[in-house]
Design an enzyme around this catalytic site. Structure first.
Site, PDB file in Angstrom:
ATOM      1  CE1 TYR A   1      36.384  40.983  48.616  1.00 47.78           C
ATOM      2  CE2 TYR A   1      35.300  39.658  46.931  1.00 47.78           C
ATOM      3  CZ  TYR A   1      36.455  40.085  47.560  1.00 47.78           C
ATOM      4  OH  TYR A   1      37.673  39.611  47.158  1.00 47.78           O
TER       5      TYR A   1
ATOM      6  CB  ALA B   1      39.545  34.346  35.647  1.00 44.22           C
ATOM      7  NE  ARG B   2      41.518  29.451  38.290  1.00 48.09           N
ATOM      8  CZ  ARG B   2      41.095  28.615  39.235  1.00 48.09           C
ATOM      9  NH1 ARG B   2      41.966  28.114  40.106  1.00 48.09           N
ATOM     10  NH2 ARG B   2      39.828  28.285  39.336  1.00 48.09           N
TER      11      ARG B   2
ATOM     12  CD  GLN C   1      33.856  41.833  40.671  1.00 51.22           C
ATOM     13  OE1 GLN C   1      34.897  42.021  41.271  1.00 51.22           O
ATOM     14  NE2 GLN C   1      33.383  40.621  40.409  1.00 51.22           N
TER      15      GLN C   1
END
Length: 407
Positions: free
Chosen positions: A169, A344-345, A99
Site C-alpha cells: 500500500y 484473522a482466518r 487500521q
C-alpha cells in the site's frame, strides 16, 4: 511454563484483557464506504468470543485511498455508525482498534474518484489503470490525512489505530525500491524512501497524544525479487521504534505482486471469479489467475522464522501475525517474546475461538486454508465456506475440496 495467553498486555496507554488481537483482515462489509450492521455484528461476535482487541480493517484516510467499493473511508459522516460499533465491542469487554491506510496505486478511478496515485507514475496491471506519482508538495497534506483519521478514530470511540505500512500500500510503495522510482528527496536511498513514512508517523503520533495506542503493520520482506529484504526492513523497524510507535505488527508480501506470500496457500480462482460482476475481468482472471496469483505453501506460523530475528534485534513490543490456528503454537510464539498475537482466518472460521482456547489447552480451529474467504472478499463480504447459509455450486465445492486435500 504457565501460559501468558490470558494475561493482560499494555501498548502505550492501552491495556488489553489478554494477548489476542483480531487482525485487520478486510471484511468487505461497508457498502457506500460506511459501516454496516453486518460489520457491527461480526466484530461484536468476535469480542464476545473472548478476543483482547478486534481491529476493523482498512479504513482509507482519503477517498483516493479506497481500493474497494465496500471499504471504509474515514470522514465525519460515518462517525455515528462507527461509535455504535465501538460501543458494541466495548460492551463485550474487548478493545476496539481500526487500521488506517491508503492503497496508493491499487485502485481505479471508478472506485477512488480520480486517477490513482502512488509513489511513482506507471501502470497497475491488477486494476488495470495508469497511476500518477504524487508530487512532493502533495505529501505533507497526505500525511496530515492520516493524522486527521486518528482524531476521527478517537471521536468514534476506538482505543487504538494500526497504521498500514506494509503489503504494497502507499507507505509500502514509498519504502520499496520495486515501486519507488522517484528522483527527488523521497526516492533512491532507504533514508529517502522512509521520508514519507516519517511524515505520516509525525502526524499520527501528534494526533494520538496520550490516549490512543499506535500500532504499525510493516513488511519483513516484500516477498518477490527486487523488493525489500531483512537488511532494509530492520532499519524501517528501528525508525518506527524511534518514532514512538507503541508496537509493530510483523507481516510481509505485496497484494499486487505477491498476494499469497501474505496469506499462504492457494487462491481458489473459480471461487474468486464466481462472484465478480465485470464480465471481462471475470474471464480474464479465470484464464490467467493461476499465473497472476501463484500459490505459496502454507505452514502454521509461517512468518515466525523472520519475526524471531526482529524480536532479537528490537526492544519495541512486537505483535506476531501469520498462520496461527492452535493454542499450542500461540503459546510457543508468546514464549518466544512476542507481546501479542493476531489472527484473522481462525476467527472467521470460529468467532469464539479465544474462549475455546481458554477452556481447552490443545484447542485448534477448524480452518482448512482453502482461502475461499479471501477469494470472495474482492466482490462480496468475507465469509467462511463452512458457515454459509446458501449452498455452494458443485464446481466451487470441488475446487475447495481439491485445495483442502493438498493441505
Amino acid at each position: 511454563m504457565e501460559s501468558k495467553l490470558f494475561t493482560p498486555v499494555t501498548f502505550g496507554p492501552l491495556t488489553l484483557r489478554n494477548r489476542t488481537i483480531r487482525s485487520a483482515a478486510f471484511e468487505s462489509m461497508c457498502p457506500g464506504n460506511a459501516p454496516s450492521d453486518m460489520l457491527l455484528d461480526y466484530h461484536r461476535s468476535v469480542a464476545a468470543g473472548g478476543i483482547g482487541m478486534t481491529t476493523v480493517a482498512y479504513a482509507a484516510v482519503t477517498q483516493s485511498g479506497l481500493s474497494f467499493d465496500r471499504q471504509l473511508w474515514m470522514r465525519p459522516e460515518i462517525i455515528p455508525g462507527l461509535r455504535r460499533l465501538t460501543d458494541a465491542i466495548h460492551a463485550e469487554g474487548a478493545a476496539a482498534g481500526i487500521q488506517l491506510g491508503h492503497c496508493g496505486n491499487m485502485s481505479h478511478k471508478s472506485i477512488c474518484g480520480c486517477m490513482p496515485v502512488g509513489a511513482s507514475s506507471g501502470f497497475n496491471l491488477y486494476s488495470p489503470t495508469f497511476v500518477r506519482g504524487l508530487r512532493a508538495d502533495e505529501l505533507p497534506e497526505m500525511a496530515r490525512a492520516y493524522g486527521r483519521s486518528v482524531n476521527l478514530a478517537r471521536e468514534a470511540g476506538f482505543d487504538s489505530v494500526e497504521i498500514h505500512a506494509g503489503h504494497g500500500y502507499l507507505i509500502s510503495q514509498f519504502l520499496s525500491p520495486s515501486t519507488n522510482h522517484r528522483k527527488d528527496e523521497f526516492g533512491g536511498s532507504l533514508q529517502n524512501r522512509m521520508r514519507f513514512m516519517d511524515m505520516v508517523m509525525e502526524e499520527v503520533m501528534k494526533a494520538a497524544g496520550s490516549d490512543m495506542a499506535v500500532l504499525v503493520k510493516m513488511n519483513m520482506r516484500d516477498g518477490f525479487r527486487g523488493g525489500m529484504e531483512l537488511d532494509e526492513t530492520m532499519q524501517v523497524a528501528r525508525r518506527l521504534e524511534q518514532s514512538g510507535a507503541h508496537a509493530l505488527v510483523l507481516s510481509g508480501g505485496f497484494v499486487s505482486k505477491a498476494p499469497m506470500y501474505v496469506m499462504r496457500g492457494e487462491m481458489p480462482i473459480r471461487s474468486m471469479t464466481h462472484y465478480m460482476t465485470c464480465w471481462w475481468l471475470k474471464y480474464g482472471v479465470r484464464m490467467v489467475g493461476k499465473w497472476m496469483i501463484p500459490s505459496v505453501p502454507f505452514k502454521e506460523a509461517y512468518f515466525l522464522e523472520d519475526a524471531l530475528k526482529f524480536r532479537a534485534a528490537l526492544k519495541i513490543p512486537l505483535v506476531y501475525v501469520g498462520g496461527l490456528v492452535s493454542r499450542d503454537k500461540i503459546d510457543e510464539v508468546l514464549d518466544d517474546g512476542f507481546e501479542a498475537v493476531q489472527m484473522a482466518r481462525a476467527l472467521l472460521n470460529e468467532r469464539g475461538f479465544v474462549n475455546r482456547m481458554r477452556a481447552e489447552e490443545n484447542a485448534r480451529c477448524n480452518c482448512r486454508h482453502s482461502n475461499y474467504c479471501i477469494a470472495r472478499m474482492y466482490s462480496i463480504e468475507m465469509a467462511c465456506h463452512q458457515h454459509l447459509k446458501e449452498e455452494l455450486p458443485p464446481c466451487l465445492k470441488r475446487e475447495i475440496e481439491k485445495i483442502e486435500a493438498k493441505g
